[in-house]
Write a protein that holds these residues in place. Sequence first.
Motif, mmCIF file in Angstrom:
data_model
loop_
_atom_site.group_PDB
_atom_site.id
_atom_site.type_symbol
_atom_site.label_atom_id
_atom_site.label_comp_id
_atom_site.label_asym_id
_atom_site.label_seq_id
_atom_site.Cartn_x
_atom_site.Cartn_y
_atom_site.Cartn_z
ATOM 1 N N ASP A 122 0.846 -0.975 -0.051
ATOM 2 C CA ASP A 122 0.000 0.019 0.115
ATOM 3 C C ASP A 122 0.852 1.321 0.186
ATOM 4 O O ASP A 122 0.766 2.370 -0.720
ATOM 5 N N LEU A 123 1.988 1.314 0.877
ATOM 6 C CA LEU A 123 2.687 2.326 0.750
ATOM 7 C C LEU A 123 3.448 2.446 -0.463
ATOM 8 O O LEU A 123 3.676 3.762 -0.974
ATOM 9 N N ARG A 124 3.939 1.487 -1.080
ATOM 10 C CA ARG A 124 4.556 1.801 -2.324
ATOM 11 C C ARG A 124 3.635 2.042 -3.439
ATOM 12 O O ARG A 124 3.974 3.045 -4.253
ATOM 13 N N ASP A 125 2.414 1.701 -3.355
ATOM 14 C CA ASP A 125 1.425 2.257 -4.196
ATOM 15 C C ASP A 125 1.077 3.545 -4.223
ATOM 16 O O ASP A 125 0.707 4.483 -5.063
ATOM 17 N N ILE A 126 0.886 4.062 -2.720
ATOM 18 C CA ILE A 126 0.845 5.441 -2.626
ATOM 19 C C ILE A 126 1.935 6.361 -3.154
ATOM 20 O O ILE A 126 1.544 7.483 -3.767
ATOM 21 N N ILE A 127 3.292 5.914 -2.926
ATOM 22 C CA ILE A 127 4.371 6.718 -3.399
ATOM 23 C C ILE A 127 4.460 6.722 -4.991
ATOM 24 O O ILE A 127 4.449 7.899 -5.375
ATOM 25 N N THR A 128 3.870 5.706 -5.429
ATOM 26 C CA THR A 128 3.957 5.650 -6.851
ATOM 27 C C THR A 128 2.884 6.706 -7.467
ATOM 28 O O THR A 128 3.041 7.304 -8.599
ATOM 29 N N ALA A 129 1.420 6.685 -6.793
ATOM 30 C CA ALA A 129 0.296 7.466 -7.353
ATOM 31 C C ALA A 129 0.859 8.944 -7.118
ATOM 32 O O ALA A 129 0.586 9.712 -8.016
ATOM 33 N N LEU A 130 1.472 9.361 -5.910
ATOM 34 C CA LEU A 130 1.801 10.613 -5.872
ATOM 35 C C LEU A 130 2.939 11.251 -6.789
ATOM 36 O O LEU A 130 3.203 12.090 -7.221
ATOM 37 N N ASP A 131 3.884 10.142 -6.860
ATOM 38 C CA ASP A 131 4.809 10.373 -7.943
ATOM 39 C C ASP A 131 4.320 10.737 -9.300
ATOM 40 O O ASP A 131 4.542 11.749 -10.039
ATOM 41 N N ALA A 132 3.381 10.037 -9.668
ATOM 42 C CA ALA A 132 2.772 10.059 -10.972
ATOM 43 C C ALA A 132 2.063 11.573 -11.054
ATOM 44 O O ALA A 132 2.011 12.163 -12.002
ATOM 45 N N GLU A 133 1.298 12.118 -10.053
ATOM 46 C CA GLU A 133 0.554 13.168 -9.939
ATOM 47 C C GLU A 133 1.649 14.606 -9.892
ATOM 48 O O GLU A 133 1.238 15.462 -10.295
ATOM 49 N N HIS A 134 2.578 14.265 -8.973
ATOM 50 C CA HIS A 134 3.272 15.307 -8.397
ATOM 51 C C HIS A 134 4.932 15.451 -8.780
ATOM 52 O O HIS A 134 5.528 16.245 -8.485
ATOM 53 N N VAL A 152 11.614 -0.012 -2.083
ATOM 54 C CA VAL A 152 10.781 -0.744 -2.934
ATOM 55 C C VAL A 152 10.120 -0.332 -4.152
ATOM 56 O O VAL A 152 10.061 -0.616 -5.300
ATOM 57 N N ALA A 153 9.682 1.099 -3.609
ATOM 58 C CA ALA A 153 8.963 1.859 -4.982
ATOM 59 C C ALA A 153 9.907 2.201 -5.782
ATOM 60 O O ALA A 153 9.413 2.403 -7.308
ATOM 61 N N VAL A 154 11.148 2.688 -5.496
ATOM 62 C CA VAL A 154 12.204 2.907 -6.443
ATOM 63 C C VAL A 154 12.392 1.895 -7.419
ATOM 64 O O VAL A 154 12.676 1.964 -8.534
ATOM 65 N N ARG A 155 12.383 0.621 -6.536
ATOM 66 C CA ARG A 155 12.991 -0.398 -7.368
ATOM 67 C C ARG A 155 11.705 -1.136 -8.271
ATOM 68 O O ARG A 155 12.004 -1.497 -9.495
ATOM 69 N N GLU A 156 10.646 -1.103 -7.789
ATOM 70 C CA GLU A 156 9.519 -1.887 -8.506
ATOM 71 C C GLU A 156 8.713 -1.019 -9.439
ATOM 72 O O GLU A 156 8.045 -1.518 -10.415
ATOM 73 N N ARG A 157 8.798 0.435 -8.991
ATOM 74 C CA ARG A 157 7.700 1.234 -9.794
ATOM 75 C C ARG A 157 8.723 2.257 -10.442
ATOM 76 O O ARG A 157 7.965 2.880 -11.070
ATOM 77 N N GLY A 158 9.808 2.278 -10.280
ATOM 78 C CA GLY A 158 10.909 3.418 -11.151
ATOM 79 C C GLY A 158 10.600 4.619 -10.520
ATOM 80 O O GLY A 158 10.939 5.651 -11.410
ATOM 81 N N VAL A 159 10.112 4.889 -9.416
ATOM 82 C CA VAL A 159 10.233 6.204 -8.805
ATOM 83 C C VAL A 159 11.427 6.624 -8.622
ATOM 84 O O VAL A 159 12.434 6.082 -8.285
ATOM 85 N N ARG A 160 11.685 7.994 -9.091
ATOM 86 C CA ARG A 160 13.110 8.563 -9.099
ATOM 87 C C ARG A 160 13.035 9.806 -8.150
ATOM 88 O O ARG A 160 12.279 10.706 -8.432
ATOM 89 N N THR A 161 14.139 9.982 -7.562
ATOM 90 C CA THR A 161 14.437 11.419 -6.527
ATOM 91 C C THR A 161 15.823 11.457 -6.715
ATOM 92 O O THR A 161 16.801 10.684 -6.810
ATOM 93 N N GLU A 162 16.172 12.875 -6.486
ATOM 94 C CA GLU A 162 17.631 13.146 -6.554
ATOM 95 C C GLU A 162 18.235 12.908 -5.107
ATOM 96 O O GLU A 162 19.407 12.824 -4.857
ATOM 97 N N ARG A 163 17.153 12.840 -4.030
ATOM 98 C CA ARG A 163 17.908 12.750 -2.578
ATOM 99 C C ARG A 163 16.713 11.764 -1.741
ATOM 100 O O ARG A 163 15.521 12.291 -2.079
ATOM 101 N N ILE A 164 17.425 11.220 -1.046
ATOM 102 C CA ILE A 164 16.652 10.539 -0.159
ATOM 103 C C ILE A 164 17.034 10.697 1.238
ATOM 104 O O ILE A 164 18.138 10.463 1.745
#
Length: 302
Positions: A122-134, A152-164
Motif C-alpha cells: 500500500d505504501l509503495r502504491d501511494i508513493i507511486t500514485a503521488l509520484d505520477a501526480e506531483h 521498494v517503490a524505487v526498484r519496482e515502480r521506477g520512482v526517481r528522486t535526487e535525494r533520499i
Amino acid sequence: MDLAVTAVRTALNAASYVSPGPAGKAAFRLFRKPRGRSRLRPEERPVMDRAVAGEIAVGGGRAVSYRWGTGERPVLLVHGWESRGSRFATLVSELLDLGLSPIAFDAPGHGEATGETMTILDLRDIITALDAEHGPFEMVVAHSLGVTATFVAVRERGVRTERIVAISGVPDFAYLVDRFCAGLGLRARLNHELRGRIERELFAGEEDIWSRFSVPRTRTAAGESSFLVVHDEDDDMVDPADSRALTAALGDRARLVVTRGLGHRRIIADGQVAAAVRDFVISGASARAAAAPDPSQRTAAG
C-alpha cells in the motif's frame, strides 16, 4: 514488563503447544492492525490547516494526501507504521521556507484515512500514485517502514528522486516480524506460523517477500541519488547499527546523522533533525550550482 504484554505472551505461547494454528491466527491479528490511530497534535494543527487535502484509493481504503507550496520542487514525506503525515509538521515548515513543496499523506488505517490497516505494498502504491501526480520529487523523506517502502517503490515502480532521507529505517520486512515476536516473547514456532499467515493472507500471490522487501536488496536501484541517513542511539525498535550499515554500503553518496534521546518516534518531529534535512537540501543546491556550466565561459557557437 507491561502486564498486558505478559498476558498475551503467556496465552499465545501456551496455546501454540496444543493449537499452533489458532495461536498463529491470533498473533497474525495482532501483527496486521495498528494498535490505534495516532491523533493530530495541537502543535501540528497550524501546519495541517494550511494543507490542500486529496484522496488516493489504495488497498482496502482511501489514503488522504496533503500538499503545501506552489508545486515547484516537490518533496514527498512518507510516514511509517502507527504514524501519520502530520508528524512531519516541523519539517514541512522548514521545507516551505526553502521554497520547496512538501507532500505528505495518511495511509489506510492511519491518521484521517479510511480502512483498518496498511501493507508495505500500500505504501509503495501511494508513493507511486503521488509520484505520477506531483513528481518527479526533488527529495523523499521517509521514516521507519516508510524507508523500506520507498526503496521498494524505487526498484519496482521506477520512482526517481535526487535525494533520499532515511530516518530510523527498517532494514527489511522480516525484521518487523522478528521484532514483533521478540517484543511479545513468542516462541520460534509462533514466528513460523505468523510468517506463513503473512505469506498466505497478507501477500497472497506475491513472490519472495522476505528478500524482496529489503533495503539491502533494493538500494542499488536508487541510482545516483544522494542520501541522508538519520538514526537515534536510543531507538528501541530498530537497531541503529542497521543505519550505520546502510550508510557504509552507500559509500560517498550517504551521510549519517546520529541523535540521542529521541527514540524511534519523536525523531521525525525534532527541530534538529529538520535542520539537518534543511542543510542537506542546501548542500544539494550548492552542488548543482557548482556543477552547472558557467554561461560566461560559453563560446559564440555554444
